[in-house]
Design a protein around this motif. Structure first.
Motif, PDB file in Angstrom:
ATOM      1  N   LYS A  20       0.835  -1.212   0.000  1.00  0.00           N
ATOM      2  CA  LYS A  20       0.000   0.000   0.000  1.00  0.00           C
ATOM      3  C   LYS A  20       0.866   1.257   0.000  1.00  0.00           C
ATOM      4  O   LYS A  20       0.651   2.192   0.753  1.00  0.00           O
ATOM      5  CB  LYS A  20      -0.969   0.001   1.182  1.00  0.00           C
ATOM      6  CG  LYS A  20      -1.954  -1.137   1.123  1.00  0.00           C
ATOM      7  CD  LYS A  20      -2.919  -1.101   2.274  1.00  0.00           C
ATOM      8  CE  LYS A  20      -3.867  -2.278   2.158  1.00  0.00           C
ATOM      9  NZ  LYS A  20      -4.749  -2.386   3.286  1.00  0.00           N
ATOM     10  N   LYS A  21       1.855   1.271  -0.891  1.00  0.00           N
ATOM     11  CA  LYS A  21       2.780   2.402  -0.979  1.00  0.00           C
ATOM     12  C   LYS A  21       2.956   2.878  -2.414  1.00  0.00           C
ATOM     13  O   LYS A  21       4.051   3.261  -2.814  1.00  0.00           O
ATOM     14  CB  LYS A  21       4.135   2.008  -0.389  1.00  0.00           C
ATOM     15  CG  LYS A  21       4.088   1.728   1.086  1.00  0.00           C
ATOM     16  CD  LYS A  21       5.449   1.565   1.647  1.00  0.00           C
ATOM     17  CE  LYS A  21       5.321   1.365   3.145  1.00  0.00           C
ATOM     18  NZ  LYS A  21       6.444   1.858   3.881  1.00  0.00           N
ATOM     19  N   CYS A  57      -7.346   3.813  -3.379  1.00  0.00           N
ATOM     20  CA  CYS A  57      -7.906   4.189  -2.082  1.00  0.00           C
ATOM     21  C   CYS A  57      -7.367   5.564  -1.693  1.00  0.00           C
ATOM     22  O   CYS A  57      -6.160   5.734  -1.505  1.00  0.00           O
ATOM     23  CB  CYS A  57      -7.518   3.150  -1.032  1.00  0.00           C
ATOM     24  SG  CYS A  57      -8.064   3.566   0.628  1.00  0.00           S
ATOM     25  N   GLU A  59      -7.877   7.192   1.102  1.00  0.00           N
ATOM     26  CA  GLU A  59      -7.442   7.224   2.502  1.00  0.00           C
ATOM     27  C   GLU A  59      -5.976   6.822   2.660  1.00  0.00           C
ATOM     28  O   GLU A  59      -5.241   7.444   3.407  1.00  0.00           O
ATOM     29  CB  GLU A  59      -8.315   6.308   3.352  1.00  0.00           C
ATOM     30  CG  GLU A  59      -9.728   6.807   3.522  1.00  0.00           C
ATOM     31  CD  GLU A  59     -10.581   5.839   4.325  1.00  0.00           C
ATOM     32  OE1 GLU A  59     -10.040   4.903   4.934  1.00  0.00           O
ATOM     33  OE2 GLU A  59     -11.804   6.042   4.321  1.00  0.00           O
ATOM     34  N   SER A  60      -5.578   5.770   1.963  1.00  0.00           N
ATOM     35  CA  SER A  60      -4.191   5.313   2.078  1.00  0.00           C
ATOM     36  C   SER A  60      -3.306   5.892   0.978  1.00  0.00           C
ATOM     37  O   SER A  60      -2.104   5.631   0.964  1.00  0.00           O
ATOM     38  CB  SER A  60      -4.129   3.785   2.045  1.00  0.00           C
ATOM     39  OG  SER A  60      -4.644   3.288   0.835  1.00  0.00           O
ATOM     40  N   ASP A  61      -3.887   6.663   0.062  1.00  0.00           N
ATOM     41  CA  ASP A  61      -3.166   7.259  -1.069  1.00  0.00           C
ATOM     42  C   ASP A  61      -2.375   6.180  -1.802  1.00  0.00           C
ATOM     43  O   ASP A  61      -1.171   6.307  -2.043  1.00  0.00           O
ATOM     44  CB  ASP A  61      -2.247   8.381  -0.600  1.00  0.00           C
ATOM     45  CG  ASP A  61      -1.587   9.127  -1.760  1.00  0.00           C
ATOM     46  OD1 ASP A  61      -2.223   9.232  -2.833  1.00  0.00           O
ATOM     47  OD2 ASP A  61      -0.449   9.582  -1.593  1.00  0.00           O
ATOM     48  N   SER A  62      -3.074   5.079  -2.122  1.00  0.00           N
ATOM     49  CA  SER A  62      -2.419   3.956  -2.769  1.00  0.00           C
ATOM     50  C   SER A  62      -3.445   3.106  -3.502  1.00  0.00           C
ATOM     51  O   SER A  62      -4.625   3.098  -3.147  1.00  0.00           O
ATOM     52  CB  SER A  62      -1.715   3.096  -1.719  1.00  0.00           C
ATOM     53  OG  SER A  62      -1.094   1.985  -2.313  1.00  0.00           O
TER      54      SER A  62
END
Length: 69
Positions: A20-21, A57, A59-62
């Motif tokens: 998630k990066k 997403c 929220e997670s910017d990923s």
């Protein structure tokens, strides 16, 4: 040789999604040193071959993997 680069980029993209990066499409393009359009092409290919849904997403910017319904 171009095929190898595509494979390496795809593999790195999968790793970044799992962690998630990825960041947004522009940031991801810079990380992989490609044009933003290439990111969309790789994502489209992954969506066709993956058992998971790939979404962005906020929220997670990923980009993330989700189970397909």
């Amino acid at each position: 040789m171009a095929g190898l680069k595509y494979y390496e980029r795809t593999k790195l993209l999968i790793e970044l999604i799992e962690k998630k990066k990825t960041g947004g499409p522009s940031k991801l393009a810079k990380k992989l040193q490609v044009h933003k359009r290439t990111i969309y092409r790789i994502l489209d290919d992954l969506r066709l071959s993956s058992p998971y849904e790939i979404i962005y997403c906020k929220e997670s910017d990923s980009y993330i993997f989700l189970e397909k319904n």
